[in-house]
Write an enzyme that holds these catalytic residues in place. Structure first.
Site, PDB file in Angstrom:
ATOM      1  N   THR A  44      -4.904  45.389 -29.506  1.00  0.00           N
ATOM      2  CA  THR A  44      -5.034  46.003 -28.176  1.00  0.00           C
ATOM      3  C   THR A  44      -5.796  45.082 -27.229  1.00  0.00           C
ATOM      4  O   THR A  44      -5.433  44.929 -26.064  1.00  0.00           O
ATOM      5  CB  THR A  44      -5.772  47.361 -28.291  1.00  0.00           C
ATOM      6  OG1 THR A  44      -5.070  48.164 -29.226  1.00  0.00           O
ATOM      7  CG2 THR A  44      -5.856  48.068 -26.956  1.00  0.00           C
ATOM      8  N   HIS A  47      -3.526  42.371 -26.055  1.00  0.00           N
ATOM      9  CA  HIS A  47      -2.649  42.849 -24.968  1.00  0.00           C
ATOM     10  C   HIS A  47      -3.392  42.797 -23.617  1.00  0.00           C
ATOM     11  O   HIS A  47      -2.846  42.351 -22.610  1.00  0.00           O
ATOM     12  CB  HIS A  47      -2.212  44.299 -25.211  1.00  0.00           C
ATOM     13  CG  HIS A  47      -1.206  44.450 -26.306  1.00  0.00           C
ATOM     14  ND1 HIS A  47       0.044  43.872 -26.252  1.00  0.00           N
ATOM     15  CD2 HIS A  47      -1.256  45.114 -27.490  1.00  0.00           C
ATOM     16  CE1 HIS A  47       0.716  44.174 -27.353  1.00  0.00           C
ATOM     17  NE2 HIS A  47      -0.052  44.919 -28.127  1.00  0.00           N
TER      18      HIS A  47
HETATM   19 ZN    ZN Z   1      -8.451  48.538 -32.878  1.00  0.00          ZN
END
Ligand code: ZN
Length: 372
Positions: A44, A47
């Protein structure tokens, strides 16, 4: 606590982040302030670091500047005046899904997917800092014997635990297909091994991670980039007496991997869907892959709060589960760029990357891990 601290901050809606001096967060009544001992880079964070279409849509330029990070272990140094459970001095990690107790799902005992749920480091400032602030309700008190480089990986380990166990935790002596090269696939292999899965078939792509998968307990492996879907199905059938695997964990999110899992699971088996596809919807063989197979499909977004935390803490404290092969790189927080570079490089040359705000913590962790 007033003053300044160092933090890795997303300042602009483009590639990168900055190591800046910022204010220590001002404590809210039901939140706690934590001195970060270790923090780990998640997919994440990559990203958001890249500022891909997902993060541009999910976070948006208006929310910037925002501190990255959510996988963390640290010590509580201050509590808000409405906190009841957590105390100053507690050694904690954080569940990143800050649930709303009023959501229907929360009322029904499913906390990780509420309508009003917010995510640490996505909807709030995160943990790539010397201090971070988190809601008391999602603090998880660690066993003091777990070193910070292990305590910080409990969030992704919880995904792996939930993916492997499913809702029925019916694993002993079964066969399992685990797809993917990422840290959560690698953790899942180790959890499956620890939980008594008898045959672990791993499908991966990169030498570096295939090697880690073997160390975590994969029994047999196949390179997905050197085989056709037909060859992969034949491989699964050859290794399961022609029945297919009892459980298939889809952890890639590609069309090929989805086909492998739906074709390779046996009748009345279970498919766990964890990988996020870059584009959705994706076709599946609805009749033959699901209906006529009478299979169970388990979608995962997050962890079972706090069931997976409870299990993972005990596994780490007892030494019954060893995550160390997956932890491939450790740096100071200031060197976060090196960590992101490692994470982004293809073919893959890393699995889990841990960052330490205090260089002395890094030194101690390297000594424990036998790293240079
Ligand atoms: Zn995580």
């Amino acid at each position: 606590m007033q003053g300044k601290m160092k933090a890795v901050v997303k300042t602009k809606p483009q590639l990168g982040a900055e190591y800046l001096e910022v204010d220590i967060p001002k404590l809210l009544p039901d939140w706690v302030l934590v001195k970060v001992r270790a923090t780990a880079i998640c997919g994440t964070d990559v990203h958001i670091y890249k500022w891909d279409p997902w993060s541009a849509g999910r976070i948006g330029a208006k929310a910037l500047p925002q501190t990255l990070g959510h996988e963390v272990a640290g010590e509580v140094v201050e509590i808000g005046n409405e906190c009841r459970r957590i105390k100053v001095g507690d050694y904690i990690s954080a569940e990143t899904h800050i649930y709303d107790p009023g959501d229907l799902t929360s009322l029904l005992g499913v906390f990780h997917v509420g309508t009003h749920m917010r995510i640490l480091g996505v909807d709030t400032d995160g943990a790539f800092a010397e201090y971070f602030m988190v809601h008391e309700s999602v603090c998880w008190v660690n066993d003091k014997s777990i070193p910070p480089e292990f305590a910080t990986i409990q969030e992704p380990l919880g995904n792996a635990c939930f993916a492997v166990c499913g809702y029925d935790n019916d694993l002993l002596g079964k066969s399992m297909l685990i797809t993917g090269d990422g840290p959560i696939s690698l953790f899942a292999i180790g959890i499956a091994r620890t939980a008594g899965v008898a045959k672990i078939i791993h499908f991966g792509k990169y030498d570096f991670n295939m090697e880690i998968a073997r160390r975590m307990g994969a029994d047999i492996q196949l390179y997905t980039n050197r085989t056709t879907p037909e060859e992969r199905l034949e491989f699964i059938m050859d290794n399961t007496d022609g029945n297919g695997v009892d459980i298939a964990l889809e952890m890639v999110g590609s069309q090929d991997s989805i086909v492998d899992c739906f074709a390779g699971v046996r009748k009345a088996g279970r498919i766990t869907a964890f990988g996020i596809a870059p584009e959705s919807p994706l076709p599946v063989d609805y009749n033959n892959g699901i209906v006529f197979k009478s299979c169970q499909i388990h979608g995962i977004s997050g962890r079972k709060i706090f069931d997976t935390w409870y299990r993972d803490r005990a596994l780490l404290a007892s030494g019954r589960f060893d995550p160390s092969p997956v932890i491939t790189h450790m740096y100071t927080l200031e060197d976060f760029e090196k960590g992101f570079k490692r994470m982004i490089e293809r073919p893959r040359v890393s699995a889990k990357v841990i960052l330490f705000p205090d260089p002395m913590e890094l030194k101690a962790a390297k000594k424990r891990m036998g790293m240079q």
